[in-house]
Design a protein around this motif. Structure first.
Motif, PDB file in Angstrom:
ATOM      1  N   MET A  37     -16.040  -5.950 -67.958  1.00  0.00           N
ATOM      2  CA  MET A  37     -16.146  -7.319 -67.776  1.00  0.00           C
ATOM      3  C   MET A  37     -17.636  -7.997 -68.321  1.00  0.00           C
ATOM      4  SD  MET A  37     -13.525  -9.383 -67.089  1.00  0.00           S
ATOM      5  CE  MET A  37     -14.455 -10.817 -66.783  1.00  0.00           C
ATOM      6  N   LEU A  38     -17.661  -9.055 -69.168  1.00  0.00           N
ATOM      7  CA  LEU A  38     -18.885  -9.746 -69.504  1.00  0.00           C
ATOM      8  C   LEU A  38     -19.057 -10.844 -68.881  1.00  0.00           C
ATOM      9  CD1 LEU A  38     -21.495  -9.768 -71.263  1.00  0.00           C
ATOM     10  CD2 LEU A  38     -19.913 -10.489 -72.981  1.00  0.00           C
ATOM     11  N   HIS A  39     -20.015 -10.916 -67.982  1.00  0.00           N
ATOM     12  CA  HIS A  39     -20.371 -12.310 -67.389  1.00  0.00           C
ATOM     13  C   HIS A  39     -21.586 -12.834 -68.058  1.00  0.00           C
ATOM     14  CE1 HIS A  39     -17.650 -12.434 -63.928  1.00  0.00           C
ATOM     15  NE2 HIS A  39     -17.688 -11.101 -64.089  1.00  0.00           N
ATOM     16  N   VAL A  40     -21.583 -14.116 -68.654  1.00  0.00           N
ATOM     17  CA  VAL A  40     -22.902 -14.617 -69.182  1.00  0.00           C
ATOM     18  C   VAL A  40     -23.078 -16.031 -68.770  1.00  0.00           C
ATOM     19  CG1 VAL A  40     -23.524 -15.371 -71.586  1.00  0.00           C
ATOM     20  CG2 VAL A  40     -21.811 -13.626 -71.442  1.00  0.00           C
ATOM     21  N   ALA A  41     -24.418 -15.805 -68.172  1.00  0.00           N
ATOM     22  CA  ALA A  41     -25.175 -17.228 -67.725  1.00  0.00           C
ATOM     23  C   ALA A  41     -25.958 -17.731 -68.431  1.00  0.00           C
ATOM     24  CB  ALA A  41     -25.626 -16.693 -66.061  1.00  0.00           C
ATOM     25  N   ALA A  42     -26.122 -19.077 -68.602  1.00  0.00           N
ATOM     26  CA  ALA A  42     -26.974 -19.837 -69.547  1.00  0.00           C
ATOM     27  C   ALA A  42     -27.008 -21.094 -68.822  1.00  0.00           C
ATOM     28  CB  ALA A  42     -26.344 -19.979 -70.984  1.00  0.00           C
ATOM     29  N   ARG A  43     -28.438 -21.853 -69.211  1.00  0.00           N
ATOM     30  CA  ARG A  43     -28.547 -23.246 -68.609  1.00  0.00           C
ATOM     31  C   ARG A  43     -27.626 -24.257 -68.967  1.00  0.00           C
ATOM     32  NH1 ARG A  43     -35.279 -23.404 -68.701  1.00  0.00           N
ATOM     33  NH2 ARG A  43     -35.448 -21.428 -67.137  1.00  0.00           N
ATOM     34  N   SER A  44     -27.226 -23.871 -70.326  1.00  0.00           N
ATOM     35  CA  SER A  44     -26.484 -25.059 -71.033  1.00  0.00           C
ATOM     36  C   SER A  44     -25.513 -24.446 -71.939  1.00  0.00           C
ATOM     37  CB  SER A  44     -27.242 -26.449 -71.193  1.00  0.00           C
ATOM     38  OG  SER A  44     -27.928 -26.005 -72.563  1.00  0.00           O
ATOM     39  N   ALA A  45     -24.480 -25.256 -72.523  1.00  0.00           N
ATOM     40  CA  ALA A  45     -23.701 -24.934 -73.578  1.00  0.00           C
ATOM     41  C   ALA A  45     -24.516 -24.719 -74.841  1.00  0.00           C
ATOM     42  CB  ALA A  45     -22.485 -25.756 -73.821  1.00  0.00           C
ATOM     43  N   ALA A  46     -25.383 -25.681 -74.994  1.00  0.00           N
ATOM     44  CA  ALA A  46     -26.360 -25.671 -76.094  1.00  0.00           C
ATOM     45  C   ALA A  46     -27.181 -24.582 -76.239  1.00  0.00           C
ATOM     46  CB  ALA A  46     -27.120 -27.266 -76.124  1.00  0.00           C
ATOM     47  N   ARG A  47     -27.525 -23.985 -75.219  1.00  0.00           N
ATOM     48  CA  ARG A  47     -28.568 -22.695 -75.245  1.00  0.00           C
ATOM     49  C   ARG A  47     -27.796 -21.484 -75.081  1.00  0.00           C
ATOM     50  NH1 ARG A  47     -33.769 -24.275 -71.430  1.00  0.00           N
ATOM     51  NH2 ARG A  47     -34.347 -22.360 -72.705  1.00  0.00           N
ATOM     52  N   LEU A  48     -26.319 -21.367 -75.283  1.00  0.00           N
ATOM     53  CA  LEU A  48     -25.511 -20.262 -75.280  1.00  0.00           C
ATOM     54  C   LEU A  48     -25.379 -19.650 -76.633  1.00  0.00           C
ATOM     55  CD1 LEU A  48     -23.771 -18.148 -73.804  1.00  0.00           C
ATOM     56  CD2 LEU A  48     -22.029 -19.877 -73.922  1.00  0.00           C
ATOM     57  N   ALA A  49     -25.740 -18.578 -76.999  1.00  0.00           N
ATOM     58  CA  ALA A  49     -25.809 -17.859 -78.526  1.00  0.00           C
ATOM     59  C   ALA A  49     -24.402 -17.219 -78.329  1.00  0.00           C
ATOM     60  CB  ALA A  49     -26.997 -17.058 -78.530  1.00  0.00           C
ATOM     61  N   PHE A  50     -24.030 -17.284 -79.775  1.00  0.00           N
ATOM     62  CA  PHE A  50     -22.898 -16.343 -79.723  1.00  0.00           C
ATOM     63  C   PHE A  50     -21.410 -16.736 -79.141  1.00  0.00           C
ATOM     64  CE2 PHE A  50     -26.323 -13.247 -79.827  1.00  0.00           C
ATOM     65  CZ  PHE A  50     -26.230 -12.712 -81.157  1.00  0.00           C
ATOM     66  N   ARG A  51     -21.582 -17.908 -78.859  1.00  0.00           N
ATOM     67  CA  ARG A  51     -20.432 -18.794 -78.088  1.00  0.00           C
ATOM     68  C   ARG A  51     -18.949 -18.752 -78.923  1.00  0.00           C
ATOM     69  NH1 ARG A  51     -20.199 -24.971 -75.321  1.00  0.00           N
ATOM     70  NH2 ARG A  51     -18.475 -24.277 -74.138  1.00  0.00           N
ATOM     71  N   ASP A  52     -19.125 -19.119 -80.215  1.00  0.00           N
ATOM     72  CA  ASP A  52     -17.750 -18.968 -81.120  1.00  0.00           C
ATOM     73  C   ASP A  52     -17.310 -17.470 -80.977  1.00  0.00           C
ATOM     74  OD1 ASP A  52     -17.785 -21.541 -81.358  1.00  0.00           O
ATOM     75  OD2 ASP A  52     -18.595 -21.421 -83.569  1.00  0.00           O
ATOM     76  N   GLU A  53     -18.119 -16.373 -81.207  1.00  0.00           N
ATOM     77  CA  GLU A  53     -17.791 -15.028 -81.092  1.00  0.00           C
ATOM     78  C   GLU A  53     -17.215 -14.699 -79.766  1.00  0.00           C
ATOM     79  OE1 GLU A  53     -19.952 -10.706 -82.182  1.00  0.00           O
ATOM     80  OE2 GLU A  53     -20.783 -12.791 -83.008  1.00  0.00           O
ATOM     81  N   LEU A  54     -17.914 -15.075 -78.731  1.00  0.00           N
ATOM     82  CA  LEU A  54     -17.220 -14.827 -77.522  1.00  0.00           C
ATOM     83  C   LEU A  54     -16.144 -15.542 -77.202  1.00  0.00           C
ATOM     84  CD1 LEU A  54     -20.583 -15.455 -75.198  1.00  0.00           C
ATOM     85  CD2 LEU A  54     -19.432 -13.533 -75.672  1.00  0.00           C
ATOM     86  N   ALA A  55     -15.738 -16.536 -77.697  1.00  0.00           N
ATOM     87  CA  ALA A  55     -14.420 -17.155 -77.718  1.00  0.00           C
ATOM     88  C   ALA A  55     -13.020 -16.516 -78.433  1.00  0.00           C
ATOM     89  CB  ALA A  55     -14.605 -18.615 -77.782  1.00  0.00           C
TER      90      ALA A  55
END
Length: 330
Positions: free
Chosen positions: A143-161
């Protein structure tokens, strides 16, 4: 892929694009068009960005790929030159020298024994992204858990989805109408004997995760940590700023004074001792030096607590001395 230093690779920037707020992505290919050396998940390369400017960055692409290296680089507000050089000066088509991949943050083998819990904070996602791809290919449980301050600061968001393993991803964002913050105590309480935990992120997150893992009785050998920022230097034992100390080079008998406002590594370099270095923050381990006598004041995030307690090695880029002199094997 020839360079003046045979230990280095010559690469070209094949792509550069923003990944998130303050984060850019790089795709590096061999300048001669050939294959790049293979790497394992969790590995990093050192980018040679200018004279005396060498910085390590984790590889985040699939380790099965040999045609490219992918990196994600956060612009550090207090950049010492590395991230600023990547963001501001490095351009599409530029060539640069890099080290061959090294791995100080490898997956535990065998991959199919037990579960792998990957916890990323911010740009700490980069090595864990490569790990997720390797684990998926191996059919391992993770399992991969990713914490970020905001959606705008989350890298690789499309790839993760869109990744074929997207069902194994859990996002924890501080913003939004219903913030889903990472509950470390609850997450780490579910532990089986063969499970392994991998942590990469800012110092605050790492400290909290380590404390939760300790409370849940995770064996130290099953907790794997990589940091991308150095911890703040500690004061001396008496609470006062650390003062000067001496380094004795055992092979020559030469004694070098380390001033209060310089690191041991800086003093060595100033004295003409060319000790290899990279991150200069006590993270990568490149400058690890054997200690023959004296007591180091360990301030790194590379050595395990038991290794620090042995006092037979130290990282001169950040650590100092509790004794008046350290005798080192140089």
């Amino acid at each position: 892929m020839a360079t003046s230093d045979p230990a280095l690779l010559r690469v070209r920037v094949a792509a550069k694009a923003p990944l998130a707020e303050g984060i850019c992505g790089l795709e590096l290919v061999a300048d001669d068009g050939g294959a790049l050396p293979a790497f394992s998940a969790g590995a990093h390369v050192d980018l040679h960005l200018g004279p005396g400017l060498v910085r390590p960055y984790s590889l985040c692409n699939d380790p099965a790929e040999t045609h490219r290296y992918r990196l994600g680089v956060l612009r550090e507000p207090a950049s010492r030159g590395g991230s600023a050089a990547v963001h501001d000066r490095l351009a599409l088509g530029d060539t640069l020298s890099i080290s061959r991949p090294r791995n100080l943050f490898a997956l535990a083998e065998p991959l199919n024994k037990g579960r792998h819990l990957l916890l990323a904070g911010g740009i700490g996602l980069t090595p864990l992204l490569a790990m997720a791809q390797a684990l998926h290919r191996a059919g391992a449980d993770f399992m991969l858990h990713v914490a970020a301050r905001s959606a705008a600061r989350l890298a690789f968001r499309d790839e993760l989805a869109t990744a074929p393993w997207s069902g194994r991803v859990s996002l924890h964002l501080d913003d939004g109408p219903e913030p889903q913050r990472l509950d470390l105590a609850a997450l780490l309480a579910d532990r089986r004997p063969d499970d392994h935990l991998y942590l990469c992120g800012p110092a605050g997150m790492l400290a909290a995760a380590r404390a939760a893992a300790s409370a849940a009785q995770w064996p130290a050998s099953h907790v794997h940590v990589e940091s991308f920022g150095a911890a703040a230097p500690e004061a001396g034992r008496d609470g006062a700023p650390a003062g000067s100390f001496e380094l004795e080079l055992a092979r020559s008998g030469r004694v070098i004074l380390v001033a209060p406002d310089q690191t041991a590594l800086q003093a060595l370099h100033a004295a003409g001792c060319e000790l290899p270095s990279s991150c200069e923050q006590g993270i990568c381990g490149t400058c690890l030096t054997p200690v023959l006598s004296g007591i180091p004041d360990h301030r790194d995030q590379y050595l395990e607590p038991n290794e620090q307690a042995a006092n037979d090695q130290f990282l001169p880029c950040c650590s100092r001395a509790r004794s008046a002199r350290l005798v080192v094997d140089l």
